[in-house]
Design a protein around this motif. Structure first.
Motif, mmCIF file in Angstrom:
data_model
loop_
_atom_site.group_PDB
_atom_site.id
_atom_site.type_symbol
_atom_site.label_atom_id
_atom_site.label_comp_id
_atom_site.label_asym_id
_atom_site.label_seq_id
_atom_site.Cartn_x
_atom_site.Cartn_y
_atom_site.Cartn_z
ATOM 1 N N SER A 73 -36.380 -26.690 -74.233
ATOM 2 C CA SER A 73 -35.354 -27.304 -73.381
ATOM 3 C C SER A 73 -35.076 -26.457 -72.153
ATOM 4 C CB SER A 73 -34.063 -27.507 -74.189
ATOM 5 O OG SER A 73 -33.420 -26.278 -74.467
ATOM 6 N N ASN A 88 -27.372 -27.110 -73.529
ATOM 7 C CA ASN A 88 -27.152 -26.514 -74.837
ATOM 8 C C ASN A 88 -27.075 -25.007 -74.696
ATOM 9 O OD1 ASN A 88 -29.935 -25.497 -74.891
ATOM 10 N ND2 ASN A 88 -30.517 -27.620 -75.281
ATOM 11 N N LEU A 134 -31.083 -26.725 -81.903
ATOM 12 C CA LEU A 134 -32.001 -25.930 -81.088
ATOM 13 C C LEU A 134 -33.073 -25.250 -81.933
ATOM 14 C CD1 LEU A 134 -29.457 -24.189 -78.688
ATOM 15 C CD2 LEU A 134 -30.626 -26.368 -78.418
ATOM 16 N N GLY A 162 -35.140 -25.069 -78.539
ATOM 17 C CA GLY A 162 -34.264 -24.451 -77.552
ATOM 18 C C GLY A 162 -35.041 -23.892 -76.374
#
Length: 867
Positions: free
Chosen positions: A834, A769, A485, A831
């Motif tokens: 995402s 995640n 990430l 991160g």
């Protein structure tokens, strides 16, 4: 939340009738919250505090950290030198300088250097390498002896001249000095051209270029941390870099310094998040304002909504800080959650107010009617969303539990301000009444009629889509490696990625504490038999194997080299005049030896002769620089050679205290370190490695175990919270709607949009995640809110929902959130990007469900419409 349309209508009417009082009260509460926040603000960036310490694996980690406190909060300084000598000298100088700053650094250690390794490091190598090194030193004896007596450029040239005399007498050949001639010529040419010159005696003796093992050194630094700062170790990192600058440890001097390890990784994680924060925030604000304008077509409405949201954010921050005592790296996500969901309440009331003004031009009357019309839906939606957030409180994921507490409180604040402060601001701003307000989307009437006519086909297609989603759900994967990430562009991440590619230096190892060294060795042999394990290291690994054979080789070299290296009083450095004489003499000797020969050795000799002649014709500064280029690495080589030739038998008692401390816990247990076989960056490799080691040693700890356990814990926490929140929402809907069918109608679209989102992640191989999973509460909250709005309107007798002002409000609420937070997709931080990607996908499916599935689902009027 027990309330009624008339109660909320009366509250809205009261706020509209007394706008100054409500505004004053809102400002007082905001000022009090702001004052409390500024006085009690606390922020922890310690990721270890995001997970409950009640978990067994966390307790083992904490116990391990207490056993080896020197391994906590580390900065790993990675030094790469242009030559092995430069790397060693740089590491030594920087280590000594950092140890003089106890106020900034709690400990500074060399895991690969120091007197013990200087003396005995050769014995730790395989017997074949020890033999090769000893032979190389013996072959270099004719050079090393004279150089030890005169460690200067004059001595280097004198050694060359001695060999050239042998060439003249036919006792040696030019090929014997060709490598040295080429290397010296290259360095002197660099000096004459004003470029950095990096000469390596070790490479010359070895006859091959060095690898990273020779040219890379490590320093483990434990800085004094400031956890009240957003980057707790930043001061330590800056001090290391500043010290390196003062010592001229930079590329111009052949040194590259990079910082990695837990502290720089955490600090640069925050820095990379903030790197393009202004751009992302600006895009969010512009998108927010733009969509709001299209939704309400009134500057005053937009300003009122933004002011309500801003003041609500301040109050939520103060109340959340009061409830949790501090913010963490996850709980600060209450800001986008509050904006995304809180603005929805304001849009719902504002769009309904604009619709009511077509019938009631007076703003106060329109607001009261809007409160009566959508107040119950807003109250139920706020209660349902808050219940969803509060469902995280009993989980072990403290970071999200604290987020749930703050965001849950925020939903209550957002609802109360939408029916009090927002009406007051609208009355004070006096937006003009007019025909620009739109009741809904009349153009969607044919679409809605078609959906009603083909209701069964739409529902069947939706059921088929749900079945396909169910089949894809097992393919949804969770990426439990937090390093994936992080931005690969930041120094700490790119450096650790490079180190992880080296099986001997990867940080993805597992440690086990054992009562004795014998048990550690026995377990090490057992683990090395596993296919998932590459090797193991314990304190016994620093006691060389085959010592007799290795020491015999070292002693043979010492017998030949010792007399020329030990007890020699070196000559003082030559002055410039003496150096000029040496340059001219060696130049002449080289040219005589090379003659007109065409072989490579003759060409190398002539090249060096030309370089020496140019140095002789150059400036004293150039000659001094040339001398420094060869003398500095020579002194390093001589010191290292003297040290390794003094190697002796090594026992456990001979190991230095600092090394023993690194491998012995405070309670006396010994550490065994296990290295993985295969790609240590591969999640599957790490999972198999961790499982294999834990099957033998359940008490093991380490990065492969912790990141896997943390990932499993987070998935469990979200499943647990998802179940609790769904249960809470269903109970709440059952209490309010009082019909099982209506509860089912409210929940089915939420389930479908959620399944479509997860199935898309599976189909596109977009893993969940640690970052984007935080978006799920927002998605669940919006889905629940939208469905509640539609079901309550359907129960009240509204049948053409797709054409209504409610659909307009829902669409623009979704677009506001999607457009604003979709800007996260463009973040350079993987991160954050995402999270934006998952939000956009989910809200896209939510809009599709709103426009197609939900109208078909609610096409049949209720048998008993609710009032």
């Amino acid at each position: 939340m027990k309330t009624s349309p008339s109660l909320i209508g009366r509250v809205t009417a009261f706020s509209a009738a007394r706008p100054w009082l409500v505004l004053l009260l809102g400002l007082v509460l905001s000022a009090a919250a702001l004052f409390y926040t500024t006085r009690h603000f606390a922020m922890t960036t310690d990721t270890a505090e995001l997970i409950s310490t009640d978990l067994e694996w966390r307790q083992r980690e904490i116990a391990y950290g207490a056993a080896f406190p020197q391994k906590q909060d580390q900065i790993v300084a990675v030094i790469d030198g242009a030559t092995a000598e430069i790397a060693e000298a740089a590491a030594t100088r920087l280590t000594d300088a950092l140890r003089e700053q106890p106020a900034l650094f709690r400990s500074v250690r060399r895991p690969d250097g120091g007197p013990f390794f200087d003396r005995n490091g050769l014995l730790l190598l395989p017997l074949e390498e020890v033999q090769a090194t000893a032979e190389q030193l013996i072959r270099a004896q004719p050079f090393l002896g004279p150089l030890a007596a005169d460690p200067s450029l004059r001595g280097v040239l004198g050694s060359l001249s001695t060999v050239l005399e042998g060439v003249a007498r036919g006792q040696a050949g030019l090929r014997d000095i060709a490598p040295a001639a080429s290397a010296l010529a290259e360095s002197f040419e660099a000096v004459l051209a004003g470029r950095p010159a990096f000469f390596s005696w070790r490479s010359l003796i070895a006859g091959s270029p060095p690898g990273p093992r020779e040219t890379r050194r490590f320093i483990l630094v434990q800085p004094v941390m400031d956890y009240g700062a957003l980057q707790p170790g930043e001061a330590g990192s800056q001090a290391i870099r500043e010290m390196a600058r003062r010592l001229d440890l930079d590329p111009a001097h052949g040194v590259t310094l990079r910082l990695t390890g837990p502290v720089p990784l955490a600090d640069e994680e925050f820095a990379s998040l903030a790197e393009d924060a202004e751009l992302v925030t600006g895009a969010m604000v512009l998108a927010l304002v733009g969509i709001l304008w299209v939704a309400v077509r009134s500057v005053r409405f937009v300003l009122a909504i933004l002011a309500t949201t801003f003041l609500g954010l301040i109050i939520t921050a103060g109340l959340g800080l009061m409830a949790t005592g501090r913010f963490n790296l996850i709980s600060v996500a209450f800001i986008p959650l509050f904006v995304g969901l809180g603005i929805d309440f304001s849009i719902q009331l504002s769009v309904r107010c604009l619709a009511e003004r077509l019938v009631h031009p007076d703003i106060r009357k329109a607001l009261a009617e809007a409160g009566r019309g959508v107040g119950r839906s807003l109250a139920l939606a706020a209660a349902a969303i808050a219940a969803g957030f509060f469902a995280f409180l009993p989980t072990s994921y403290i970071g999200v539990a604290e987020l749930g507490m703050i965001a849950g409180l925020g939903m209550g604040i957002a609802f109360l301000l939408s029916i009090t402060l927002l009406p007051a601001l609208l009355v004070l701003m006096r937006p003009p009444a007019g025909g620009r307000a739109e009741l809904g989307y009349a153009a969607l009437a044919p679409v809605e009629h078609a959906l009603h006519r083909h209701r069964r086909a739409v529902l069947a297609a939706s059921a088929l889509a749900a079945a396909i989603c169910l089949a894809l759900l097992p393919l949804v994967r969770f990426d439990f490696n937090p390093l994936n990430l992080r931005s690969p562009k930041v120094e700490s991440m790119s450096t650790i990625a490079e180190l992880m590619a080296d099986p001997d230096r990867t940080p993805n190892t597992i440690s086990i504490l054992l009562p004795s060294l014998a048990e550690a060795e026995a377990l090490g042999r057992r683990l090395e038999a596993l296919p998932e394990v590459l090797r193991t290291v314990s304190l016994a690994s620093f006691i060389p194997a085959q010592q007799e054979e290795k020491l015999a080789l070292v002693q043979d070299a010492a017998m030949l080299l010792g007399p020329t290296l030990e007890g020699v009083e070196p000559l003082p450095p030559p002055d410039d005049a003496a150096l000029l004489r040496s340059l001219n003499a060696t130049t002449a000797a080289l040219r005589d030896a090379a003659g007109q020969g065409r072989e490579d050795a003759a060409a190398a000799a002539r090249r060096l002769a030309d370089a020496l002649a140019r140095l002789a014709a150059g400036t004293p500064a150039q000659r001094a620089a040339a001398a420094e280029a060869v003398v500095a690495p020579l002194n390093t080589l001589l010191a290292q050679t003297r040290a390794l030739l003094s190697a002796g038998p090594v026992t456990l008692a001979d190991l230095p205290p600092e090394l023993v401390e690194d491998w012995t816990a405070r309670d006396g247990r010994l550490r065994l370190e296990v290295y993985p076989r295969g790609n240590p960056n591969d999640n599957d490799v790490l999972r198999r490695f961790a499982e294999a080691v834990q099957a033998v040693a359940p008490e093991a700890v380490g990065v492969p175990i912790s990141i896997q356990a943390a990932g499993d814990m987070i998935v469990t926490a979200f499943l647990q919270a998802g179940f609790l929140s769904a249960l809470a929402v269903v109970i709440l809907l059952a209490l309010v709607l009082r019909r099982a069918k209506d509860v089912l109608l409210a929940m089915l679209p939420v389930l479908l949009s959620g399944m479509l989102t997860l199935a898309t992640c599976a189909a596109l191989d977009l893993p969940l995640n640690f970052a984007n999973i935080i978006a799920l509460p927002l998605l669940f909250g919006m889905g629940v809110a939208f469905n509640i709005y539609f079901v309550i309107a359907w129960r009240a007798g509204e049948h053409e929902l797709l054409q209504s002002s409610l659909t307009r409000a829902v669409i623009f609420s979704a677009l506001t959130t999607a457009t604003a937070f979709g800007a996260l997709w463009f973040s350079s931080h993987p991160g954050t990007a995402s999270m934006g990607r998952l939000l956009m996908i989910s809200l896209g499916w939510e809009l599709l469900v709103t426009l197609i599935f939900r109208p078909a689902l609610l096409a049949v009027p209720p048998k008993h419409p609710a009032a």
